[in-house]
Design a protein around this motif. Structure first.
Motif, mmCIF file in Angstrom:
data_model
loop_
_atom_site.group_PDB
_atom_site.id
_atom_site.type_symbol
_atom_site.label_atom_id
_atom_site.label_comp_id
_atom_site.label_asym_id
_atom_site.label_seq_id
_atom_site.Cartn_x
_atom_site.Cartn_y
_atom_site.Cartn_z
ATOM 1 N N PHE A 500 0.837 -1.205 0.000
ATOM 2 C CA PHE A 500 0.000 0.000 0.000
ATOM 3 C C PHE A 500 0.874 1.258 0.000
ATOM 4 O O PHE A 500 0.547 2.250 -0.648
ATOM 5 N N LYS A 501 1.972 1.215 0.745
ATOM 6 C CA LYS A 501 2.893 2.356 0.756
ATOM 7 C C LYS A 501 3.524 2.553 -0.618
ATOM 8 O O LYS A 501 3.629 3.678 -1.113
ATOM 9 N N THR A 502 3.938 1.446 -1.239
ATOM 10 C CA THR A 502 4.496 1.524 -2.589
ATOM 11 C C THR A 502 3.466 2.093 -3.554
ATOM 12 O O THR A 502 3.770 2.973 -4.363
ATOM 13 N N GLY A 503 2.236 1.590 -3.474
ATOM 14 C CA GLY A 503 1.171 2.081 -4.347
ATOM 15 C C GLY A 503 0.854 3.544 -4.102
ATOM 16 O O GLY A 503 0.585 4.299 -5.046
ATOM 17 N N TYR A 504 0.883 3.963 -2.841
ATOM 18 C CA TYR A 504 0.650 5.372 -2.497
ATOM 19 C C TYR A 504 1.668 6.276 -3.195
ATOM 20 O O TYR A 504 1.316 7.332 -3.733
ATOM 21 N N LEU A 505 2.934 5.848 -3.227
ATOM 22 C CA LEU A 505 4.010 6.675 -3.797
ATOM 23 C C LEU A 505 4.105 6.579 -5.319
ATOM 24 O O LEU A 505 4.782 7.395 -5.949
ATOM 25 N N THR A 506 3.445 5.569 -5.919
ATOM 26 C CA THR A 506 3.469 5.441 -7.378
ATOM 27 C C THR A 506 2.098 5.723 -7.998
ATOM 28 O O THR A 506 1.915 5.534 -9.203
ATOM 29 N N LEU A 507 1.141 6.153 -7.175
ATOM 30 C CA LEU A 507 -0.238 6.445 -7.576
ATOM 31 C C LEU A 507 -0.981 5.202 -8.058
ATOM 32 O O LEU A 507 -1.923 5.306 -8.844
ATOM 33 N N ALA A 508 -0.539 4.013 -7.604
ATOM 34 C CA ALA A 508 -1.282 2.788 -7.904
ATOM 35 C C ALA A 508 -2.466 2.700 -6.948
ATOM 36 O O ALA A 508 -2.356 3.011 -5.767
ATOM 37 N N SER A 509 -3.587 2.291 -7.454
ATOM 38 C CA SER A 509 -4.811 2.241 -6.656
ATOM 39 C C SER A 509 -4.717 1.191 -5.555
ATOM 40 O O SER A 509 -4.178 0.101 -5.768
ATOM 41 N N PRO A 510 -5.259 1.483 -4.355
ATOM 42 C CA PRO A 510 -5.311 0.458 -3.296
ATOM 43 C C PRO A 510 -6.057 -0.799 -3.736
ATOM 44 O O PRO A 510 -5.710 -1.901 -3.341
ATOM 45 N N ARG A 511 -7.064 -0.609 -4.591
ATOM 46 C CA ARG A 511 -7.810 -1.772 -5.065
ATOM 47 C C ARG A 511 -6.930 -2.666 -5.936
ATOM 48 O O ARG A 511 -6.949 -3.889 -5.820
ATOM 49 N N SER A 512 -6.155 -2.044 -6.828
ATOM 50 C CA SER A 512 -5.281 -2.848 -7.686
ATOM 51 C C SER A 512 -4.190 -3.516 -6.861
ATOM 52 O O SER A 512 -3.787 -4.649 -7.142
ATOM 53 N N MET A 513 -3.720 -2.824 -5.812
ATOM 54 C CA MET A 513 -2.719 -3.424 -4.925
ATOM 55 C C MET A 513 -3.291 -4.644 -4.210
ATOM 56 O O MET A 513 -2.651 -5.692 -4.114
#
Length: 694
Positions: A500-513
């Motif tokens: 989730f932290k990685t996704g937050y910093l790359t603008l990847a959606s929490p759902r996709s994560m």
């Protein structure tokens, strides 16, 4: 990074002090100055469904097989598993970037390769290969087998591996951790602003890949990785020809002399552990070597002189009531001392951190709204506001997480007693009641320190459930199975929050994560048992001195025995030695935390020191050679060493790791190497020549 160097997942053999202070903070400062999101401002962020592409999961599946082989080999040899996040991110970028370029030239490309898709691949691969660790194939799960039981005083409580029950077990226990912490993602990542150094470092890497300069460097890194992958694979193939019998081949070369070889001091020409040494911090490699010198160079030779006094002279070296008992139980004592200290340390930091967060919580002031015209907002606040906006956009309902946890827990409570009849339904219910709290503590502590204490929570389950069940009701197997249940929950919880932290910093959606983590976990639940089954059928596992000794399987089983039987199974004077080693582990950790950081980096890690107590120092010499190569490279050209060192190390690890696939197939097909290359002393060689002459 995991606190338990040799046991815990992925990735993670890094010094948190080095990571936090020498790398991440500096990088984060650069991010603030340059504003990463300004660089990607013109790029449209795809919806969460478009981030989940077919090509991403095809690449993830291929890489998952590769990484499962690597992690399995490391599990079954020494148990030291370095961080593979960088390799996963780099290989994911390299494969999909090549794919999209080919499609682009043919005019068939429909969707460009984005950093969000790269994050999905990395998440899926790490989730899948993570099951190869948390599945316990080198620890608690294989510790249940008859082969390991024969090495202990308890030979009647065992359950041999089977592909069907292993896959079923992993499917019913591996998803609970994901649902247990999903409702806390906003609190952990945005409100508490936890660092999650591994997740942050991975995000910075992926962000850099998708800039023109970063893509150019990634291409060069991929070339270096491929070059050393090929070399490592061919070197493994070449060595195979000379291993036609026991103690044959380059791996048995007495490079430091026959006397040193007897006490496990030799270089075994393993490309894997040379690569691991290049990734691990210097102090870890030195700690492993120091542990080997203290044990095999000092303690075991002295105890051997007490043969006939401290233990029976009639016992073989592999008997746990003899010298082997001292090796195994002192290693356990050091592991437990280190684990207890770090558990209390991280728990204390978690409690202090939580109390501070709740006392000073002011979310509204932490996240200013992006305002392009405002001169007040800095570039950092623009990055934060953009990331927060997109992170909160795709919500995962709390009812979905809670309902999913309850449903899977109910299924698990119903199924697990049929797999392990010693593990009663009420044992599992108690674990699942406390598991969300422990998963939160592990995820929070990991966010502060980058230390996952999954195996420590697993050991807690071994002792509590094992003692509750008792020896007469299969407490050994109940404890080991409970360890698996607990480890899978707390390990996947911290992994998901890192993602989730990685996704937050790359603008990847929490759902996709979340979806990527679920799919990666499902892949791992099938791939990891299949890979282990290949090793199990093709090689001799768990035997001291064999190619795959599985040291932690013996350690975990004997922990379960201690939990059930107490100290009655220990050899004479072993308990006193264990007390001393246990106290030394706590004292070393305490000194490292109290002294100035300039000196703390020279103090060894007890967990790393404990690993060679049982195995020996041969792999430590490999790792120290890897450190030496990197050290010399840094002296010659530090920039190149920093840029290409991880790629070279990953190539060495991946090539040697994937060689085990054709080696397994050859072994299953009954194809044996044609040559046995052995090294004998002059006197023994004369006897052999005389015998052959007659």
């Amino acid at each position: 990074m995991n606190q338990n160097w040799g046991e815990d997942k992925a990735e993670k053999v890094y010094d948190p002090e080095d990571r936090n202070h020498n790398h991440d903070n500096g990088k984060l400062k650069d991010v603030g100055e340059l504003s990463v999101e300004r660089l990607f401002e013109d790029q449209e962020v795809p919806s969460w469904r478009k981030q989940l592409t077919v090509r991403a999961f095809v690449v993830s599946f291929v890489l998952s097989i590769l990484f499962c082989f690597i992690v399995m080999k490391l599990n079954l040899t020494t148990g030291i598993i370095p961080s593979l996040n960088v390799s996963a991110g780099l290989l994911g970028f390299f494969f999909v970037n090549t794919w999209t370029k080919l499609l682009g030239k043919s005019g068939l490309l429909k969707q460009p390769f984005t950093r969000q898709e790269n994050t999905v691949i990395q998440t899926c691969v790490v989730a899948s290969s993570g099951i190869a660790f948390s599945g316990g194939f080198g620890s608690y799960l294989f510790g249940m087998s008859e082969d390991i039981a024969k090495q202990s005083s308890n030979t009647h409580d065992f359950k041999n591996p089977s592909l069907v029950w292993m896959i079923g077990f992993l499917f019913v226990v591996s998803f609970l951790g994901l649902f247990s912490v999903v409702p806390l993602r906003k609190i952990m990542v945005i409100d508490f602003k936890l660092t999650y150094p591994s997740g942050t470092a991975t995000a910075l890497l992926i962000n850099s890949f998708h800039t023109p300069k970063g893509a150019k460097l990634a291409k060069k890194q991929g070339r270096e990785l491929g070059k050393f992958f090929t070399f490592s694979f061919l070197w493994g193939f070449f060595q195979w020809f000379y291993t036609a019998g026991d103690d044959c081949g380059f791996a048995s070369f007495p490079s430091l002399g026959l006397k040193a070889y007897k006490y496990k001091f030799y270089f075994d020409f393993s490309a894997t552990y040379v690569g691991v040494g290049m990734i691990c911090p210097y102090i870890i490699n030195i700690s492993v070597l120091l542990g080997g010198i203290l044990s095999w160079g000092l303690m075991w030779p002295l105890i051997e002189k007490r043969k006939g006094d401290w233990y029976s002279a009639k016992l073989s070296d592999s008997n746990l009531h003899g010298i082997q008992g001292y090796r195994v139980f002192t290693a356990i004592a050091m592991i437990l001392g280190d684990g207890l200290y770090n558990f209390l340390k991280v728990l204390g930091r978690t409690i202090i951190g939580l109390s501070y967060q709740f006392k000073h919580k002011d979310v509204s002031s932490d996240h200013p709204t992006a305002d392009h015209s405002s001169q007040v907002n800095s570039e950092v606040s623009y990055d934060d506001s953009r990331r927060t906006q997109l992170f909160l956009k795709d919500q995962i309902p709390a009812w979905f997480a809670i309902g999913g946890y309850v449903a899977i827990a109910a299924i698990s409570i119903a199924i697990l007693p049929h797999i392990f009849h010693q593990l009663k339904w009420y044992y599992i219910l108690v674990i699942y009641i406390f598991a969300p709290t422990l998963a939160f503590c592990n995820a929070y502590g990991c966010g502060l320190t980058d230390w996952s204490l999954a195996s420590t929570y697993g050991k807690l389950a071994i002792f509590t459930i094992g003692a509750w069940a008792g020896a007469s009701h299969g407490g050994v197997l109940a404890g080991l199975a409970a360890c698996g249940v607990m480890m899978n929950i707390v390990s996947t919880a911290s992994d998901l929050m890192q993602d989730f932290k990685t996704g937050y910093l790359t603008l990847a959606s929490p759902r996709s994560m979340f979806v990527s983590q679920v799919i990666g976990t499902a892949m791992g639940c099938v791939i990891s048992p299949c890979v282990f089954w290949l090793f199990y059928k093709a090689f001799e596992l768990g035997v001291p001195g064999s190619q795959y000794p599985a040291p932690y399987a013996v350690v975990y089983r004997n922990m379960a025995l201690l939990g059930v039987d107490g100290f009655s199974s220990l050899p004479h004077n072993c308990l006193k030695l264990c007390y001393g080693v246990f106290a030394a582990a706590i004292l070393i950790n305490l000194i490292r935390d109290l002294v100035d950081k300039r000196w703390a980096r020279f103090i060894p890690f007890p967990m790393a020191m404990a690993i060679p107590f049982y195995l020996g120092s041969y792999f430590a010499i490999d790792m120290c050679l890897g450190s030496l190569i990197l050290f010399v490279w840094e002296k010659i050209n530090k920039a190149k060493a920093n840029a290409f060192g991880p790629a070279v190390a990953s190539g060495l690890i991946c090539g040697d790791g994937i060689w085990t696939l054709p080696a397994s197939i050859l072994a299953l097909a009954g194809v044996k190497p044609p040559i046995c290359m052995k090294f004998l002393s002059r006197g023994r060689n004369a006897k052999v020549d005389k015998f052959l002459g007659n």
